[in-house]
Structure formats: structure tokens, C-alpha cells
Design a protein around this motif. Structure first.
Motif, PDB file in Angstrom:
ATOM      1  N   HIS A 253       2.355  25.856 -10.894  1.00 42.52           N
ATOM      2  CA  HIS A 253       3.589  25.082 -11.018  1.00 42.52           C
ATOM      3  C   HIS A 253       3.687  24.149  -9.819  1.00 42.52           C
ATOM      4  O   HIS A 253       3.590  24.588  -8.678  1.00 42.52           O
TER       5      HIS A 253
ATOM      6  N   ASP B 248      17.369  31.094  -2.851  1.00 44.41           N
ATOM      7  CA  ASP B 248      16.862  30.285  -3.958  1.00 44.41           C
ATOM      8  C   ASP B 248      17.217  31.033  -5.240  1.00 44.41           C
ATOM      9  O   ASP B 248      16.763  32.157  -5.458  1.00 44.41           O
TER      10      ASP B 248
ATOM     11  N   GLY C 190       7.660  30.274  -8.939  1.00 45.41           N
ATOM     12  CA  GLY C 190       6.467  30.728  -8.211  1.00 45.41           C
ATOM     13  C   GLY C 190       6.665  30.713  -6.708  1.00 45.41           C
ATOM     14  O   GLY C 190       5.743  31.035  -5.958  1.00 45.41           O
ATOM     15  N   GLY C 191       7.831  30.302  -6.238  1.00 49.37           N
ATOM     16  CA  GLY C 191       8.124  30.351  -4.803  1.00 49.37           C
ATOM     17  C   GLY C 191       7.715  29.089  -4.052  1.00 49.37           C
ATOM     18  O   GLY C 191       7.566  29.111  -2.832  1.00 49.37           O
TER      19      GLY C 191
ATOM     20  N   ILE D 152      15.920  34.716  -6.062  1.00 48.25           N
ATOM     21  CA  ILE D 152      16.413  35.307  -7.318  1.00 48.25           C
ATOM     22  C   ILE D 152      15.724  34.611  -8.498  1.00 48.25           C
ATOM     23  O   ILE D 152      15.627  33.374  -8.521  1.00 48.25           O
TER      24      ILE D 152
ATOM     25  N   ALA E  40       7.786  35.625 -12.749  1.00 46.85           N
ATOM     26  CA  ALA E  40       8.075  34.759 -11.599  1.00 46.85           C
ATOM     27  C   ALA E  40       8.314  35.606 -10.355  1.00 46.85           C
ATOM     28  O   ALA E  40       7.783  35.311  -9.278  1.00 46.85           O
TER      29      ALA E  40
ATOM     30  N   SER F 188      17.169  38.788 -11.238  1.00 52.01           N
ATOM     31  CA  SER F 188      18.555  38.683 -11.686  1.00 52.01           C
ATOM     32  C   SER F 188      18.822  37.258 -12.143  1.00 52.01           C
ATOM     33  O   SER F 188      18.004  36.369 -11.937  1.00 52.01           O
TER      34      SER F 188
ATOM     35  N   TYR G 159      21.027  33.853 -11.598  1.00 53.29           N
ATOM     36  CA  TYR G 159      21.721  33.329 -10.412  1.00 53.29           C
ATOM     37  C   TYR G 159      23.238  33.377 -10.551  1.00 53.29           C
ATOM     38  O   TYR G 159      23.964  33.249  -9.571  1.00 53.29           O
TER      39      TYR G 159
ATOM     40  N   ASP H  73      16.565  24.984  -8.687  1.00 49.72           N
ATOM     41  CA  ASP H  73      15.605  24.050  -9.301  1.00 49.72           C
ATOM     42  C   ASP H  73      15.554  24.488 -10.762  1.00 49.72           C
ATOM     43  O   ASP H  73      14.819  25.394 -11.123  1.00 49.72           O
TER      44      ASP H  73
ATOM     45  N   SER I 243       9.605  26.856 -15.554  1.00 45.19           N
ATOM     46  CA  SER I 243       8.446  26.480 -14.742  1.00 45.19           C
ATOM     47  C   SER I 243       7.293  26.101 -15.666  1.00 45.19           C
ATOM     48  O   SER I 243       7.281  26.465 -16.851  1.00 45.19           O
TER      49      SER I 243
ATOM     50  N   GLN J 105       5.784  29.158 -17.257  1.00 45.66           N
ATOM     51  CA  GLN J 105       6.449  29.640 -18.481  1.00 45.66           C
ATOM     52  C   GLN J 105       6.070  28.762 -19.672  1.00 45.66           C
ATOM     53  O   GLN J 105       5.758  29.254 -20.751  1.00 45.66           O
TER      54      GLN J 105
ATOM     55  N   VAL K 156      25.732  28.810 -17.893  1.00 43.96           N
ATOM     56  CA  VAL K 156      25.528  29.545 -16.639  1.00 43.96           C
ATOM     57  C   VAL K 156      25.780  28.620 -15.444  1.00 43.96           C
ATOM     58  O   VAL K 156      26.476  28.975 -14.492  1.00 43.96           O
TER      59      VAL K 156
ATOM     60  N   ARG L 264       6.463  16.307 -15.179  1.00 48.34           N
ATOM     61  CA  ARG L 264       7.702  17.074 -15.205  1.00 48.34           C
ATOM     62  C   ARG L 264       8.768  16.462 -14.268  1.00 48.34           C
ATOM     63  O   ARG L 264       9.960  16.680 -14.430  1.00 48.34           O
TER      64      ARG L 264
HETATM   65  C1  LIG Z   1      11.620  25.025 -12.331  1.00 51.65           C
HETATM   66  S1  LIG Z   1      11.300  26.741 -12.071  1.00 51.65           S
HETATM   67  C2  LIG Z   1      11.469  26.951 -10.327  1.00 51.65           C
HETATM   68  C3  LIG Z   1      10.229  26.639  -9.568  1.00 51.65           C
HETATM   69  C4  LIG Z   1      10.322  26.874  -8.067  1.00 51.65           C
HETATM   70  N1  LIG Z   1      11.375  26.100  -7.453  1.00 51.65           N
HETATM   71  C5  LIG Z   1       8.999  26.551  -7.404  1.00 51.65           C
HETATM   72  O1  LIG Z   1       8.928  25.558  -6.674  1.00 51.65           O
HETATM   73  O2  LIG Z   1       8.050  27.297  -7.607  1.00 51.65           O
HETATM   74  C6  LIG Z   1      12.770  27.490 -12.656  1.00 51.65           C
HETATM   75  C7  LIG Z   1      12.801  28.992 -12.542  1.00 51.65           C
HETATM   76  O3  LIG Z   1      14.154  29.372 -12.607  1.00 51.65           O
HETATM   77  C8  LIG Z   1      14.295  30.501 -13.393  1.00 51.65           C
HETATM   78  N2  LIG Z   1      15.656  30.442 -13.921  1.00 51.65           N
HETATM   79  C9  LIG Z   1      16.197  29.505 -14.730  1.00 51.65           C
HETATM   80  N3  LIG Z   1      17.498  29.768 -14.950  1.00 51.65           N
HETATM   81  C10 LIG Z   1      17.787  30.898 -14.244  1.00 51.65           C
HETATM   82  C11 LIG Z   1      18.964  31.663 -14.068  1.00 51.65           C
HETATM   83  N4  LIG Z   1      20.109  31.344 -14.675  1.00 51.65           N
HETATM   84  N5  LIG Z   1      18.911  32.741 -13.255  1.00 51.65           N
HETATM   85  C12 LIG Z   1      17.752  33.094 -12.648  1.00 51.65           C
HETATM   86  N6  LIG Z   1      16.597  32.423 -12.804  1.00 51.65           N
HETATM   87  C13 LIG Z   1      16.611  31.325 -13.579  1.00 51.65           C
HETATM   88  C14 LIG Z   1      13.207  30.419 -14.428  1.00 51.65           C
HETATM   89  O4  LIG Z   1      12.865  31.708 -14.886  1.00 51.65           O
HETATM   90  C15 LIG Z   1      12.075  29.742 -13.633  1.00 51.65           C
HETATM   91  O5  LIG Z   1      11.216  30.695 -13.074  1.00 51.65           O
END
Ligand SMILES: C[S@@+](CC[C@H](N)C(=O)[O-])C[C@H]1O[C@@H](n2cnc3c(N)ncnc32)[C@H](O)[C@@H]1O
Ligand SMILES: [Zn+2]
Length: 316
Positions: free
Chosen positions: A5, A27, A32-33, A52, A58, A78, A80, A101, A105, A108, A221, A300
Motif C-alpha cells: 500500500h 492513527d 499497513g502503518g 486503530i 491490517a 477497533s 475509530y 486516512d 487500502s 484490501q 461513522v 489512488r
Molecule cells: C487507506 S487505508 C490506511 C493506510 C495507512 N494510512 C497507511 O499509510 O498504510 C485505510 C484503513 O482504514 C481502515 N478503516 C477504514 N474505516 C475504518 C474505521 N471506521 N475504523 C477503523 N478502521 C477503519 C481500513 O480497514 C484500512 O485498513
């Protein structure tokens, strides 16, 4: 499967967070962090990081990526919208910065088992970010009324042919349950005029995005928890939100505006009597967009927008 990602607006987000080495950062969409790593490597001393994500894969991938910062990192599976409870569990009530963010991802999207992609015909229609939830995309496609499907595809997919796509879905499922991404894609193709199909992007892209947003309650959400997250910031703490959809960006823009100026008194009142005080200010009047280079390198990033809000020095 390797967690691939490319983080969007990485430098910009890190800069706008104004990271203090001894601060506490969260966060809420860890993935993927990628963003998390950039935050963690700027921390020292008492600096702490809480990540989170509702997706089990993830959480596993991020734990590996952040393992070198072990002592200062906590990771929770969890949603967010539960951020306050997660933080309380670690004995934390206020933080210096929050990152969101949004969306899914690439990991996914690319894993056919998860059912987010229209590229693998045999993939099951799943699309749950959190597989502890029972209701899947297959349930949605086979149970929503034609009107509900139309609304979802029109509003979240912004698809001109939403009405016809909904009609085709409902007609097809009377014959046989729709079970795979391929079956749904064929229905969508049949509902779109051939000329449009040839010229546009993939004909199923918008409908798949719409179903994903609805299934995971993505907009509800965000709408329901953003103000509360601003309330968790310490004075001068910042929240950075990256969106990928115009409706998401509008929610962020409007909540930031209301938090900056919540007064509901009539304009001609000489003084405020509603008593609602500002929580701080939007740091970015206009959203920050990725550079041309980033958009070229990472498709993306094309629809990404970053907005930032700073908690006031002595607000509410
Ligand atoms: C765009 S990715 C984040 C990528 C991360 N910022 C990185 O740089 O690796 C979005 C992530 O947010 C998670 N996600 C989306 N909505 C969420 C929510 N309401 N609560 C927790 N996780 C959520 C998804 O499962 C996904 O892993
Ligand atoms: Zn007022």
C-alpha cells in the motif's frame, strides 16, 4: 499475501501534524502503518503512538511494520468511532494529534478473497472491512430494495446509470441469487450503454465503491465521530483527515467549520447568547492535494484531499 500500500500525502500529513517528540499520537485508520511509521520515527522520550484499525489483516501487518518502536506503540483492532474507549483503556484522555486516512487500502482492494475488487470474477461479494460483522455485500445486493440500491449507487457511486443498474440487479436476483463479483459486474455492464462502456473507466468501479461505502457505514461513522475526536485533542493538537470521495470531504469541511464557529445566534445579535464556543480553527482553508508527481505515481492519490484542524489554546 504481502501488505502492499502506497501511503497518500505522506509528507504533507507528517508536516501538518506538527509532531512533538514527546507527544501522544493516534492513527484511526492504521492500515499497513505507512503514516504511522513516519509518526513513530519522530517520537522519543515519553512519545506514544496508538494505532486503530477494524481490519485484522491490517492490524497484523502494522504490528510487524512498527515492531522497532515496540515500547511506545499500542495497536487495537477497533473502529475509530470507538477511539475514546480505546484511549481510555490505555489510561489516555487527550492526545497531541490524530490521523485519519479514510477508505480502503490497496491491500484490501487487491486481495480477491476480500471481495472488494471487480477484477476477479470468481471473488465472493464480501467487502467487509471488519469480518466480525455478519452482513456482507452479497446480503446487501440481494436484499436491498430497488429504491435503496438506486440511492446508494447514485449518492456514493455518483453513477449516471444508477437507476438502470438497480433495476438490472433486482430483475436478475429474482431468477438467481447474485453471488460473485463477476456476476455483479456483468449485470452492471448490461445496464450501461455500450458507447459509455467503451469510453469510461471500468463500468463496475463506481457501483463497487458505492456498495463498499454503504456496507461499512463509512460516511455515518465519519459524521458521527469527527467532532468527538476534535474534542480529544489537547490545546494546539491537530487532526489530519485524508478523504477520497466528495461526500466524505464535504462532511469534514462542514464539521471543521461548525467546530470553528458553532455560534447559532441570529446574525443581527450584538453579542453571542447561545454560549457555544469555538473548538479551534481549520488550518487548511482549502484542502491540500497531492502533487502532480504523486498522482502520476499512485492512481489512488488522484481523488485524495487533506484537511487539518487545530484545537484552540484554551477552547471548550
Ligand atoms: C487507506 S487505508 C490506511 C493506510 C495507512 N494510512 C497507511 O499509510 O498504510 C485505510 C484503513 O482504514 C481502515 N478503516 C477504514 N474505516 C475504518 C474505521 N471506521 N475504523 C477503523 N478502521 C477503519 C481500513 O480497514 C484500512 O485498513
Ligand atoms: Zn451564539
Amino acid at each position: 499475501m504481502e501488505f502492499k500500500h502506497k501511503s497518500v500525502l505522506l509528507e504533507e500529513t507528517t508536516k501538518y501534524l506538527n509532531i512533538r517528540p514527546d507527544g501522544i499520537y493516534v492513527d484511526g485508520t492504521l492500515g499497513g502503518g505507512g503514516h504511522a511509521y513516519e509518526v513513530c520515527r519522530r517520537l522519543s522520550g515519553d512519545g506514544k503512538f496508538i494505532g486503530i484499525d477494524q481490519d485484522g489483516d491490517a492490524v497484523g501487518a502494522a504490528a510487524k511494520k512498527l515492531s522497532e518502536f515496540e515500547g511506545r506503540v499500542r495497536i487495537a483492532r477497533s473502529n475509530y468511532c470507538q477511539m475514546r474507549q480505546v484511549l481510555e483503556g490505555y489510561g489516555i484522555s487527550q492526545v497531541d494529534g490524530i490521523v485519519l486516512d479514510l477508505g480502503v487500502s490497496s491491500y484490501q482492494l487487491d486481495d480477491p478473497k476480500r471481495g472488494f475488487t471487480y477484477r476477479d470474477g470468481d471473488a465472493p461479494l464480501d467487502m467487509r472491512m471488519d469480518d466480525r460483522q455478519e452482513f456482507t455485500a452479497k446480503d446487501l445486493v440481494n436484499t436491498y430494495s430497488e429504491m435503496e440500491l438506486y440511492r446508494v449507487i447514485r449518492d456514493y457511486g455518483e453513477d449516471k446509470f444508477a437507476k438502470n443498474i438497480a433495476k438490472h440487479i433486482v430483475a436478475a436476483r429474482k431468477q438467481k441469487e447474485i453471488g460473485t463479483a463477476g456476476e455483479l459486474t456483468e449485470l452492471i455492464k448490461a445496464a450501461i450503454p455500450a458507447k459509455v462502456r467503451m469510453n469510461g473507466g471500468h463500468p463496475a468501479k463506481r457501483t463497487f465503491q458505492a456498495i463498499r461505502i454503504e456496507l461499512n457505514g463509512e460516511l455515518d461513522v465519519l459524521q458521527g465521530s469527527l467532532k468527538d475526536m476534535i474534542g480529544m485533542l489537547k490545546p494546539e493538537g491537530r487532526i489530519c483527515v485524508i478523504t477520497f470521495h466528495s461526500l466524505e470531504d464535504r462532511i469534514v469541511k462542514n464539521i471543521f467549520r461548525d467546530c470553528e464557529n458553532p455560534c447559532t445566534c441570529p446574525k443581527d445579535f450584538p453579542v453571542c447568547i447561545c454560549g457555544k464556543t469555538s473548538l479551534g480553527k481549520a488550518v487548511t482553508r482549502k484542502p491540500v492535494l497531492p502533487s502532480e508527481e504523486e498522482m502520476e505515481e499512485n492512481p489512488r492519490a488522484k481523488s485524495a484531499k487533506l484537511r487539518v484542524f487545530e484545537r484552540g489554546k484554551s477552547s471548550g
